[in-house]
Design an enzyme around this catalytic site. Structure first.
Site, short mmCIF file in Angstrom:
data_model
loop_
_atom_site.label_atom_id
_atom_site.label_comp_id
_atom_site.label_asym_id
_atom_site.label_seq_id
_atom_site.Cartn_x
_atom_site.Cartn_y
_atom_site.Cartn_z
CG HIS A 78 -2.00 -1.01 1.13
ND1 HIS A 78 -2.97 -1.14 2.09
CD2 HIS A 78 -2.28 -1.97 0.20
CE1 HIS A 78 -3.80 -2.11 1.75
NE2 HIS A 78 -3.38 -2.63 0.62
CD GLU A 80 -2.36 4.00 3.19
OE1 GLU A 80 -3.53 3.99 3.62
OE2 GLU A 80 -1.99 3.31 2.21
CB CYS A 116 -6.38 -1.16 5.10
SG CYS A 116 -4.65 -1.66 5.15
CB CYS A 119 -2.21 1.29 6.19
SG CYS A 119 -1.65 0.55 4.62
#
Length: 161
Positions: A78, A80, A116, A119
């Site tokens: 991801h 992040e 999420c 993250c």
């Protein structure tokens, strides 16, 4: 008219997302401390592995997995996560992460975008104090990371976002 700093950094994060390789949603993230960008990240497969755009298939899409669930099946790291792993923790303590997500098909901003659960854990441990998420070109949400610590959705088994 001069752009304010929040929209300036969100615009940069939005540019970063253009490097994303997800067939569902692409995100761009930047970490800023004391008006200095210390890291950027976008969605993509780990270095050396083929991206979903190269393969032309998304396993999570094929299996109709809702957003926010079963990320262990995703090929990508991801935005992040990439931003966090490319920065030193001492630089991230007290910083702000700016996040922008767009649907890979329509190009529209992701509705109710959020980090999420994986993250969130990384952002908490990195010492980041705020996450600012773009909702529309002009509107955004400011999240105090301490709220994620206090309101721990993992205790209730909440999926998605």
């Amino acid at each position: 008219m001069r752009t304010d700093k929040i929209r300036y950094y969100l615009d940069i994060a939005e540019t970063v997302l253009e490097r994303g390789t997800c067939l569902r949603r692409n995100y761009g993230a930047i970490i800023v401390k004391n008006d200095q960008i210390i890291s950027t990240g976008y969605v993509g497969a780990p270095r050396g592995r083929k991206n979903c755009t190269d393969l032309g298939v998304c396993v999570r899409e094929t299996l109709k997995i809702p957003r926010g669930e079963r990320y262990e099946l995703c090929r990508s790291v991801h935005a992040e996560q990439n931003a966090v792993i490319h920065a030193r923790r001492e630089d991230m303590i007290g910083s702000i992460l700016y996040l922008v997500g767009k649907d890979a098909v329509t190009g529209e901003y992701v509705e109710n975008a959020s980090a999420c659960s994986m993250c969130k854990r990384m952002i908490i441990n990195a010492g980041i104090s705020q996450v600012i998420i773009r909702n529309t070109k002009e509107k955004y949400t400011v999240v105090d990371v301490n709220d994620w610590i206090i309101n721990d959705e993992s205790l209730e088994g909440v999926f998605g976002y």
